[in-house]
Structure formats: structure tokens, C-alpha cells
Scaffold this motif. Sequence first.
Motif, PDB file in Angstrom:
ATOM      1  N   ASP A 188      -4.053  -1.315  -3.341  1.00  0.00           N
ATOM      2  CA  ASP A 188      -4.967  -0.291  -2.854  1.00  0.00           C
ATOM      3  C   ASP A 188      -5.291  -0.551  -1.380  1.00  0.00           C
ATOM      4  O   ASP A 188      -5.463  -1.701  -0.957  1.00  0.00           O
ATOM      5  CB  ASP A 188      -6.257  -0.320  -3.682  1.00  0.00           C
ATOM      6  CG  ASP A 188      -7.169   0.836  -3.341  1.00  0.00           C
ATOM      7  OD1 ASP A 188      -7.003   1.906  -3.925  1.00  0.00           O
ATOM      8  OD2 ASP A 188      -8.051   0.657  -2.463  1.00  0.00           O
ATOM      9  N   TRP A 189      -5.371   0.511  -0.582  1.00  0.00           N
ATOM     10  CA  TRP A 189      -5.696   0.354   0.830  1.00  0.00           C
ATOM     11  C   TRP A 189      -6.992  -0.428   1.020  1.00  0.00           C
ATOM     12  O   TRP A 189      -7.077  -1.310   1.882  1.00  0.00           O
ATOM     13  CB  TRP A 189      -5.828   1.727   1.495  1.00  0.00           C
ATOM     14  CG  TRP A 189      -4.567   2.288   2.043  1.00  0.00           C
ATOM     15  CD1 TRP A 189      -3.738   3.185   1.441  1.00  0.00           C
ATOM     16  CD2 TRP A 189      -3.979   2.003   3.317  1.00  0.00           C
ATOM     17  NE1 TRP A 189      -2.674   3.475   2.252  1.00  0.00           N
ATOM     18  CE2 TRP A 189      -2.792   2.767   3.414  1.00  0.00           C
ATOM     19  CE3 TRP A 189      -4.343   1.181   4.380  1.00  0.00           C
ATOM     20  CZ2 TRP A 189      -1.971   2.736   4.543  1.00  0.00           C
ATOM     21  CZ3 TRP A 189      -3.524   1.141   5.509  1.00  0.00           C
ATOM     22  CH2 TRP A 189      -2.350   1.902   5.574  1.00  0.00           C
ATOM     23  N   THR A 227      -5.344   6.151  -1.437  1.00  0.00           N
ATOM     24  CA  THR A 227      -6.789   6.292  -1.530  1.00  0.00           C
ATOM     25  C   THR A 227      -7.460   5.151  -0.798  1.00  0.00           C
ATOM     26  O   THR A 227      -6.868   4.132  -0.495  1.00  0.00           O
ATOM     27  CB  THR A 227      -7.269   6.273  -2.998  1.00  0.00           C
ATOM     28  OG1 THR A 227      -7.027   4.969  -3.528  1.00  0.00           O
ATOM     29  CG2 THR A 227      -6.539   7.294  -3.819  1.00  0.00           C
ATOM     30  N   VAL A 249       0.835  -1.208   0.000  1.00  0.00           N
ATOM     31  CA  VAL A 249       0.000   0.000   0.000  1.00  0.00           C
ATOM     32  C   VAL A 249       0.863   1.248   0.000  1.00  0.00           C
ATOM     33  O   VAL A 249       0.512   2.267  -0.618  1.00  0.00           O
ATOM     34  CB  VAL A 249      -0.991   0.012   1.195  1.00  0.00           C
ATOM     35  CG1 VAL A 249      -1.977  -1.131   1.093  1.00  0.00           C
ATOM     36  CG2 VAL A 249      -0.260  -0.028   2.530  1.00  0.00           C
ATOM     37  N   SER A 295     -11.102   1.871  -4.915  1.00  0.00           N
ATOM     38  CA  SER A 295     -10.425   1.124  -5.968  1.00  0.00           C
ATOM     39  C   SER A 295     -10.755   1.705  -7.316  1.00  0.00           C
ATOM     40  O   SER A 295     -11.540   2.620  -7.426  1.00  0.00           O
ATOM     41  CB  SER A 295     -10.836  -0.341  -5.910  1.00  0.00           C
ATOM     42  OG  SER A 295     -12.230  -0.454  -5.890  1.00  0.00           O
ATOM     43  N   THR A 343       0.843   5.021  -7.826  1.00  0.00           N
ATOM     44  CA  THR A 343      -0.473   5.574  -8.078  1.00  0.00           C
ATOM     45  C   THR A 343      -0.424   6.766  -9.013  1.00  0.00           C
ATOM     46  O   THR A 343      -1.440   7.173  -9.554  1.00  0.00           O
ATOM     47  CB  THR A 343      -1.141   6.029  -6.758  1.00  0.00           C
ATOM     48  OG1 THR A 343      -0.244   6.945  -6.101  1.00  0.00           O
ATOM     49  CG2 THR A 343      -1.395   4.843  -5.842  1.00  0.00           C
TER      50      THR A 343
END
Length: 223
Positions: free
Chosen positions: A180-181, A220, A174, A223, A214
Motif C-alpha cells: 500500500d502507498w 490508494t 506499490v 490501508s 488490489t
Amino acid sequence: MRYAQHCPIALAAEVVGEPWTLLVIRELLHGSTSIADIAAGIPGMSTGLLTKRLRKLETAGLVLLRQREAALTEAGRELASVVEPLGRWGARWLPPPRYGDLDPALLLRDIARGIDRTTLPEQPVAIHFRFAESRGPRWWWLVLSQEVAAPTFHDPRLPQAMRIDCTLSALAGVWLGHIDWLDALRDKTIVISGPRTAVRQAVVWIGASPYATTGTGEPTLSS
């Protein structure tokens, strides 16, 4: 190494192209000044070799050495325009780091020095990390305030802002922008425990690597 060519790329490679040299420059660009602090960021490099590389950089006019400290000259600082794009290129085009290349001390060190301290509370708090797998200690803390951001594997006995249970690969993913978080939270490779605001605080505080894939460098939750 001597290439014996007139090409400026060859001449520059003679100075910065030796093993470990770019990592030494990386540490200096990130604000390390003492020999001990530089060495902490490159644990696989012997102190003797570090000293040798610094002396060569000093001879080339890129570094000033004073006792146990080093500082970049104007020419050395200008290498940021070379090193930073190289990092972004590596993050974009090369595979994510292998598990064997992940070290919690180095990962949390990098995260800590990239944190925007203006987003942190005035009084020190801690994030407690519990890694599912790790070389060395599995429990770590990030001590955070507007004055300091630093990792430790000793309990700092501070108010705990949150606890993060995760794998090293997920946290690195991440932060570097490979994951993605939201995906990591859904897959439970990262689990954040604490107040209702803990998840968003974690994303804001931890932030993203300057080399994050990113494109924006901003983490973020979508997604």
C-alpha cells in the motif's frame, strides 16, 4: 515444439509456449511496433532469437512483418484475452518479484506506458527518482506531459514536479499492488519531496499496473 495432439490447448502451446514468445506478444499488445522497441522491453533476448520468434508468429498468422516493424493481426490482438488474465493470475498467486529480477529501466518503462496522460500537465515536467539500490544508474527521470511519458537516466533539464527517493522493491510493490502507498510512505521506503500536492500527484500519475493485486487497479492512500 510439437505435441502431436488434437487438443486446441496443445496446438496453441506449440505457437505461443516457446521461451520468450509470450513476452514478445506482451510487447506488441502494449504498443511496441519496431524491432528495436520490442527488444528494449526484453533485454535478455537476443535480436536473432527475437527475429526467429517473430517469423514463427508471422507464419502462424499472428503477426505481420514489414522491414524492421511488426504488427499484430486480428488473431494476434485476440491474444490479449489470454495474456492479460495470465498477468493478473501471476500477480495474485505468485510471490512478488525478487530484487534480482528488478530493473529500473524496465520498471519505469512499464509505469510510463501505463500512465493516463490526460492527468498530466500540458507542459513537460519531470519526476526525479533516486533509487537506494540499483543495477546501473541510480538516478532516473520520468518525463511527463500530455504528449509524452518516458523514462531517461539523463537529466532532461525540465521543471521538477517532485523527487522520489525509494527502493526498487518498494516502487515495484506499490505499482503491482503488493504494498500500500501509505505503508511505503510510513516506512520511508518511498519518500516524496516537492510541493504539498506532490504525494497525491505521484499516486495519480504513477497509477497502478493493469495486473495490480488490489483488484480495482486503483492505487490508494489508505490501508
